[in-house]
Design a protein around this motif. Structure first.
Motif, PDB file in Angstrom:
ATOM      1  N   ASP A  37      -4.199 -19.094  -4.981  1.00  0.00           N
ATOM      2  CA  ASP A  37      -3.804 -17.772  -5.492  1.00  0.00           C
ATOM      3  C   ASP A  37      -4.102 -16.622  -4.526  1.00  0.00           C
ATOM      4  O   ASP A  37      -4.188 -15.463  -4.939  1.00  0.00           O
ATOM      5  CB  ASP A  37      -4.462 -17.490  -6.844  1.00  0.00           C
ATOM      6  CG  ASP A  37      -4.060 -18.502  -7.904  1.00  0.00           C
ATOM      7  OD1 ASP A  37      -2.900 -18.957  -7.876  1.00  0.00           O
ATOM      8  OD2 ASP A  37      -4.903 -18.852  -8.756  1.00  0.00           O
ATOM      9  N   VAL A  38      -4.245 -16.933  -3.246  1.00  0.00           N
ATOM     10  CA  VAL A  38      -4.436 -15.877  -2.252  1.00  0.00           C
ATOM     11  C   VAL A  38      -3.096 -15.189  -2.029  1.00  0.00           C
ATOM     12  O   VAL A  38      -2.056 -15.840  -1.934  1.00  0.00           O
ATOM     13  CB  VAL A  38      -4.983 -16.451  -0.920  1.00  0.00           C
ATOM     14  CG1 VAL A  38      -5.022 -15.395   0.170  1.00  0.00           C
ATOM     15  CG2 VAL A  38      -6.367 -17.038  -1.139  1.00  0.00           C
ATOM     16  N   VAL A  39      -3.129 -13.868  -1.958  1.00  0.00           N
ATOM     17  CA  VAL A  39      -1.921 -13.075  -1.706  1.00  0.00           C
ATOM     18  C   VAL A  39      -1.902 -12.714  -0.228  1.00  0.00           C
ATOM     19  O   VAL A  39      -2.855 -12.126   0.290  1.00  0.00           O
ATOM     20  CB  VAL A  39      -1.904 -11.802  -2.578  1.00  0.00           C
ATOM     21  CG1 VAL A  39      -0.700 -10.947  -2.255  1.00  0.00           C
ATOM     22  CG2 VAL A  39      -1.938 -12.169  -4.060  1.00  0.00           C
ATOM     23  N   LEU A  48       0.628 -13.151   9.334  1.00  0.00           N
ATOM     24  CA  LEU A  48       0.239 -13.235   7.922  1.00  0.00           C
ATOM     25  C   LEU A  48      -1.265 -13.055   7.796  1.00  0.00           C
ATOM     26  O   LEU A  48      -2.040 -13.711   8.490  1.00  0.00           O
ATOM     27  CB  LEU A  48       0.616 -14.594   7.335  1.00  0.00           C
ATOM     28  CG  LEU A  48       2.024 -14.753   6.808  1.00  0.00           C
ATOM     29  CD1 LEU A  48       2.223 -16.171   6.282  1.00  0.00           C
ATOM     30  CD2 LEU A  48       2.346 -13.755   5.733  1.00  0.00           C
ATOM     31  N   VAL A  49      -1.667 -12.164   6.917  1.00  0.00           N
ATOM     32  CA  VAL A  49      -3.086 -11.934   6.651  1.00  0.00           C
ATOM     33  C   VAL A  49      -3.310 -11.955   5.144  1.00  0.00           C
ATOM     34  O   VAL A  49      -2.427 -11.604   4.366  1.00  0.00           O
ATOM     35  CB  VAL A  49      -3.595 -10.598   7.248  1.00  0.00           C
ATOM     36  CG1 VAL A  49      -3.571 -10.631   8.756  1.00  0.00           C
ATOM     37  CG2 VAL A  49      -2.786  -9.427   6.735  1.00  0.00           C
ATOM     38  N   ALA A  50      -4.490 -12.392   4.756  1.00  0.00           N
ATOM     39  CA  ALA A  50      -4.827 -12.434   3.331  1.00  0.00           C
ATOM     40  C   ALA A  50      -5.050 -11.008   2.838  1.00  0.00           C
ATOM     41  O   ALA A  50      -5.890 -10.293   3.364  1.00  0.00           O
ATOM     42  CB  ALA A  50      -6.063 -13.275   3.108  1.00  0.00           C
TER      43      ALA A  50
END
Length: 120
Positions: A37-39, A48-50
């Motif tokens: 469930d990391v966005v 891409l970074v959390a």
């Protein structure tokens, strides 16, 4: 080459034996839970970074790794399986003991990996 299994004695006298080295399965389940469930979103460079990591991911990841890494639980004459339910019922101080041993095993594994990189 693996080292000797780590042993941890809990407050009720139960003896918990860990696998002798950090396993691929422990790493995999830890990473699966950490990424749940990391966005993600792209930064200005397109990487891409959390953006958002659910607070409970680390706790779930640690519990999953413990289940993978505990070889046996001996409670008196009984042999128990390490399950999420068994972990949930532990006193917090005992659970912290187990997570400390897990962290030490993981650290030793990471150090061996780094040593191997230096030899290459």
């Amino acid at each position: 080459m693996s080292s000797a299994p780590s042993l941890c004695t809990l407050s009720d006298g139960s003896k918990v034996t860990f696998k002798p080295c950090y396993t691929h399965k422990a790493e995999r389940v830890f990473n699966e839970e950490m990424s749940r469930d990391v966005v993600f979103e792209r930064d200005d460079a397109g990487k891409l970074v959390a953006k958002k990591i659910p607070e409970m991911n680390f706790d779930r990841a640690t519990a999953a790794a413990l289940v993978a890494m505990v070889q046996v639980v001996e409670q008196g004459a009984q042999t128990l399986e390490c399950t999420p339910a068994w972990l949930d019922d532990l006193p917090e101080t005992d659970y912290k003991k187990l997570t400390t041993v897990l962290a030490e095993i993981k650290k030793a594994s990471d150090e061996k990996v780094e040593e191997g990189k230096k030899k290459d």
